[in-house]
Scaffold this motif. Structure first.
Motif, PDB file in Angstrom:
ATOM      1  N   GLU A 168      43.861  40.777  55.541  1.00 19.44           N
ATOM      2  CA  GLU A 168      42.460  40.586  55.195  1.00 19.44           C
ATOM      3  C   GLU A 168      41.951  41.726  54.311  1.00 19.44           C
ATOM      4  OE1 GLU A 168      40.394  37.980  55.630  1.00 19.44           O
ATOM      5  OE2 GLU A 168      42.132  36.920  56.438  1.00 19.44           O
ATOM      6  N   ALA A 169      42.415  42.943  54.564  1.00 17.34           N
ATOM      7  CA  ALA A 169      42.026  44.057  53.695  1.00 17.34           C
ATOM      8  C   ALA A 169      42.536  43.832  52.275  1.00 17.34           C
ATOM      9  CB  ALA A 169      42.560  45.374  54.252  1.00 17.34           C
ATOM     10  N   ARG A 170      43.750  43.337  52.182  1.00 15.97           N
ATOM     11  CA  ARG A 170      44.318  43.060  50.863  1.00 15.97           C
ATOM     12  C   ARG A 170      43.528  41.950  50.171  1.00 15.97           C
ATOM     13  NH1 ARG A 170      50.668  41.288  49.853  1.00 15.97           N
ATOM     14  NH2 ARG A 170      50.507  40.956  47.579  1.00 15.97           N
ATOM     15  N   ARG A 171      43.193  40.887  50.911  1.00 15.24           N
ATOM     16  CA  ARG A 171      42.426  39.778  50.329  1.00 15.24           C
ATOM     17  C   ARG A 171      41.021  40.227  49.945  1.00 15.24           C
ATOM     18  NH1 ARG A 171      40.963  35.138  51.752  1.00 15.24           N
ATOM     19  NH2 ARG A 171      40.473  35.591  53.922  1.00 15.24           N
ATOM     20  N   PHE A 172      40.413  41.060  50.799  1.00 17.12           N
ATOM     21  CA  PHE A 172      39.072  41.542  50.495  1.00 17.12           C
ATOM     22  C   PHE A 172      39.068  42.331  49.182  1.00 17.12           C
ATOM     23  CE2 PHE A 172      36.006  45.065  50.697  1.00 17.12           C
ATOM     24  CZ  PHE A 172      34.820  44.344  50.738  1.00 17.12           C
ATOM     25  N   ALA A 173      40.010  43.240  49.036  1.00 15.79           N
ATOM     26  CA  ALA A 173      40.063  44.051  47.820  1.00 15.79           C
ATOM     27  C   ALA A 173      40.331  43.196  46.591  1.00 15.79           C
ATOM     28  CB  ALA A 173      41.140  45.125  47.965  1.00 15.79           C
ATOM     29  N   GLU A 174      41.183  42.208  46.742  1.00 18.65           N
ATOM     30  CA  GLU A 174      41.450  41.302  45.616  1.00 18.65           C
ATOM     31  C   GLU A 174      40.192  40.517  45.258  1.00 18.65           C
ATOM     32  OE1 GLU A 174      44.515  37.711  44.267  1.00 18.65           O
ATOM     33  OE2 GLU A 174      44.740  38.672  46.224  1.00 18.65           O
ATOM     34  N   LEU A 175      39.493  40.033  46.278  1.00 21.80           N
ATOM     35  CA  LEU A 175      38.274  39.261  46.059  1.00 21.80           C
ATOM     36  C   LEU A 175      37.219  40.095  45.350  1.00 21.80           C
ATOM     37  CD1 LEU A 175      36.909  36.513  46.747  1.00 21.80           C
ATOM     38  CD2 LEU A 175      36.137  37.558  48.888  1.00 21.80           C
ATOM     39  N   VAL A 176      37.010  41.314  45.821  1.00 20.93           N
ATOM     40  CA  VAL A 176      36.019  42.199  45.201  1.00 20.93           C
ATOM     41  C   VAL A 176      36.407  42.506  43.762  1.00 20.93           C
ATOM     42  CG1 VAL A 176      35.042  44.527  45.245  1.00 20.93           C
ATOM     43  CG2 VAL A 176      35.259  43.226  47.379  1.00 20.93           C
ATOM     44  N   THR A 177      37.676  42.780  43.526  1.00 22.44           N
ATOM     45  CA  THR A 177      38.122  43.157  42.188  1.00 22.44           C
ATOM     46  C   THR A 177      37.962  41.995  41.208  1.00 22.44           C
ATOM     47  OG1 THR A 177      39.690  44.722  43.171  1.00 22.44           O
ATOM     48  CG2 THR A 177      40.060  44.102  40.873  1.00 22.44           C
ATOM     49  N   ARG A 178      38.253  40.791  41.656  1.00 17.34           N
ATOM     50  CA  ARG A 178      38.096  39.622  40.775  1.00 17.34           C
ATOM     51  C   ARG A 178      36.622  39.304  40.529  1.00 17.34           C
ATOM     52  NH1 ARG A 178      42.954  37.546  39.766  1.00 17.34           N
ATOM     53  NH2 ARG A 178      44.624  37.709  41.335  1.00 17.34           N
ATOM     54  N   ASP A 179      35.769  39.705  41.461  1.00 14.21           N
ATOM     55  CA  ASP A 179      34.333  39.402  41.378  1.00 14.21           C
ATOM     56  C   ASP A 179      33.549  40.704  41.213  1.00 14.21           C
ATOM     57  OD1 ASP A 179      32.149  37.683  41.412  1.00 14.21           O
ATOM     58  OD2 ASP A 179      31.969  37.685  43.608  1.00 14.21           O
ATOM     59  N   ALA A 180      34.132  41.654  40.476  1.00  8.02           N
ATOM     60  CA  ALA A 180      33.645  43.038  40.485  1.00  8.02           C
ATOM     61  C   ALA A 180      32.240  43.198  39.927  1.00  8.02           C
ATOM     62  CB  ALA A 180      34.616  43.928  39.711  1.00  8.02           C
ATOM     63  N   ASP A 181      31.765  42.245  39.133  1.00  8.96           N
ATOM     64  CA  ASP A 181      30.437  42.364  38.540  1.00  8.96           C
ATOM     65  C   ASP A 181      29.362  41.643  39.349  1.00  8.96           C
ATOM     66  OD1 ASP A 181      31.327  43.885  36.352  1.00  8.96           O
ATOM     67  OD2 ASP A 181      31.936  42.073  35.271  1.00  8.96           O
ATOM     68  N   ALA A 182      29.718  41.141  40.516  1.00 10.61           N
ATOM     69  CA  ALA A 182      28.776  40.313  41.288  1.00 10.61           C
ATOM     70  C   ALA A 182      27.537  41.067  41.733  1.00 10.61           C
ATOM     71  CB  ALA A 182      29.481  39.728  42.512  1.00 10.61           C
ATOM     72  N   LEU A 183      27.613  42.394  41.837  1.00  8.88           N
ATOM     73  CA  LEU A 183      26.459  43.176  42.263  1.00  8.88           C
ATOM     74  C   LEU A 183      25.612  43.647  41.085  1.00  8.88           C
ATOM     75  CD1 LEU A 183      28.026  45.369  45.102  1.00  8.88           C
ATOM     76  CD2 LEU A 183      27.015  43.091  45.241  1.00  8.88           C
ATOM     77  N   GLY A 184      25.971  43.197  39.895  1.00  4.09           N
ATOM     78  CA  GLY A 184      25.181  43.557  38.725  1.00  4.09           C
ATOM     79  C   GLY A 184      25.771  44.679  37.903  1.00  4.09           C
ATOM     80  N   GLU A 185      26.780  45.346  38.426  1.00  2.10           N
ATOM     81  CA  GLU A 185      27.497  46.381  37.689  1.00  2.10           C
ATOM     82  C   GLU A 185      28.901  46.465  38.258  1.00  2.10           C
ATOM     83  OE1 GLU A 185      26.618  50.612  39.553  1.00  2.10           O
ATOM     84  OE2 GLU A 185      24.762  49.615  38.955  1.00  2.10           O
ATOM     85  N   PRO A 186      29.872  46.954  37.483  1.00  2.00           N
ATOM     86  CA  PRO A 186      31.257  46.970  37.962  1.00  2.00           C
ATOM     87  C   PRO A 186      31.419  47.875  39.190  1.00  2.00           C
ATOM     88  CG  PRO A 186      31.154  47.306  35.592  1.00  2.00           C
ATOM     89  CD  PRO A 186      29.755  47.426  36.094  1.00  2.00           C
ATOM     90  N   VAL A 187      32.187  47.386  40.159  1.00  2.00           N
ATOM     91  CA  VAL A 187      32.562  48.197  41.314  1.00  2.00           C
ATOM     92  C   VAL A 187      34.078  48.219  41.416  1.00  2.00           C
ATOM     93  CG1 VAL A 187      30.449  47.705  42.596  1.00  2.00           C
ATOM     94  CG2 VAL A 187      32.450  46.241  42.926  1.00  2.00           C
ATOM     95  N   ILE A 188      34.608  49.313  41.947  1.00  2.00           N
ATOM     96  CA  ILE A 188      36.045  49.364  42.172  1.00  2.00           C
ATOM     97  C   ILE A 188      36.315  49.758  43.615  1.00  2.00           C
ATOM     98  CG2 ILE A 188      36.419  50.028  39.754  1.00  2.00           C
ATOM     99  CD1 ILE A 188      37.439  52.720  40.822  1.00  2.00           C
ATOM    100  N   ILE A 189      37.453  49.323  44.123  1.00  2.00           N
ATOM    101  CA  ILE A 189      37.876  49.626  45.486  1.00  2.00           C
ATOM    102  C   ILE A 189      38.357  51.066  45.566  1.00  2.00           C
ATOM    103  CG2 ILE A 189      39.669  49.137  47.203  1.00  2.00           C
ATOM    104  CD1 ILE A 189      37.481  47.036  47.188  1.00  2.00           C
ATOM    105  N   THR A 190      37.944  51.741  46.642  1.00  2.00           N
ATOM    106  CA  THR A 190      38.401  53.097  46.914  1.00  2.00           C
ATOM    107  C   THR A 190      38.940  53.163  48.341  1.00  2.00           C
ATOM    108  OG1 THR A 190      36.812  54.108  45.406  1.00  2.00           O
ATOM    109  CG2 THR A 190      37.691  55.511  47.133  1.00  2.00           C
TER     110      THR A 190
END
Length: 299
Positions: free
Chosen positions: A120-142
């Motif tokens: 699930e952690a792997r899927r979450f990070a993949e999901l966020v990275t593919r949808d990285a602009d959803a919050l209005g600005e780019p985000v990256i996983i740390t």
């Protein structure tokens, strides 16, 4: 470095240039000599009295590199370094069964059961990275840069073809950083306090998977800083409510009056990658009407 016109050329050589070209006279090149640039003298920088300087350097290096790399917003993943990918956990169980060691079998069975957190952690990070602009600005996983849940987070971002950051800590039994971190964003720390500060400096959300002392340390620091308003409040998502309810009785803390019932609102719970990401997006959508409109248009 970009070439500059003669009018804008450096008046003084850079420290890097001088450190690269300095030549020690043979008389003063041996052990015990104090000759040499102070900033290039590792033995000097490691003196006990230089701790404040080392702490400042450890604060500044990741900060300046993140600025250079254009990193402005992150989502931080905490969690156990001991959890395994499915193939590794199943191999561990098979080995324990072959050896016939009951304790090893029970431990390996728990590792297999906990594979879902890695996945699930792997899927979450993949999901966020593919949808990285959803919050209005780019985000990256740390992540903390190590194995287990940290590896899963960096691996998910890698699977999605995106960048991710790893903030490793030097430990006596340390392993190399996991192989999925973007090299330009792979850092090593000596001081836990500086590392935890960097986790939070750009974080727009934090997702904590089950973990041990290190995970608890990171999580409770975030909760304390949010409770006392030393940092702005942001979504704090705990993954796997059954685990958290078993190991930390937040309700009991509120009932005993050592935290307020309002403090329980700092925490969200999720059971899937999609749910965790939806909680984060919903939190920012509710706080930002313009973001709501953008998310609706994207949907």
């Amino acid at each position: 470095m970009d070439k500059k016109s003669p009018l804008k050329a450096r008046n003084f050589p850079s420290a890097q240039d001088e450190a690269a070209t300095v030549r020690l006279p043979s008389r003063y090149a041996g052990p015990g000599s104090s000759y040499g640039m102070a900033y290039a003298d590792t033995e000097f920088l490691l003196r006990e009295e230089l701790r404040p300087v080392r702490m400042q350097l450890e604060l500044m290096k990741p900060e300046l590199i993140q600025q250079d790399q254009g990193v402005e917003s992150t989502i931080v993943i905490f969690g156990s370094a001991r959890f395994k990918a499915r193939e590794e956990a199943e191999a561990m169980l098979a080995s324990a069964q072959d050896a016939g060691h009951p304790d090893a079998i029970r431990h390996a069975e728990r590792m297999v059961a906990n594979v879902r957190y890695y996945e699930e952690a792997r899927r979450f990070a993949e999901l966020v990275t593919r949808d990285a602009d959803a919050l209005g600005e780019p985000v990256i996983i740390t992540t903390g840069g190590g194995p287990g849940i940290m590896e899963a987070g960096n691996r998910g971002a890698y699977d999605a073809g995106g960048r991710s950051m790893g903030m490793s800590i030097h430990l006596p039994f340390e392993e190399d950083p996991n192989p999925y971190i973007t090299p330009e964003l792979c850092f090593q720390f000596h001081y836990f306090a500086i590392r935890k500060m960097h986790f939070l400096m750009r974080a727009v959300a934090l997702v904590s998977f089950p973990g041990g002392f290190g995970t608890m340390d990171e999580l409770f620091e975030v909760l304390t800083l949010a409770q006392t308003r030393k940092i702005r409040r942001r979504p704090i998502v705990l993954f796997g409510r059954a685990f958290w309810d078993r190991v930390v009785n937040f309700e009991a803390l509120a009932d005993e009056g050592v935290i307020s019932h309002a403090d329980l609102g700092l925490i969200h719970y999720a059971e899937s990658a999609e749910e965790a990401w939806d909680i984060i997006k919903r939190t920012y959508r509710d706080d930002d009407p313009e973001l709501t409109a953008r998310q609706n248009r994207a949907a």
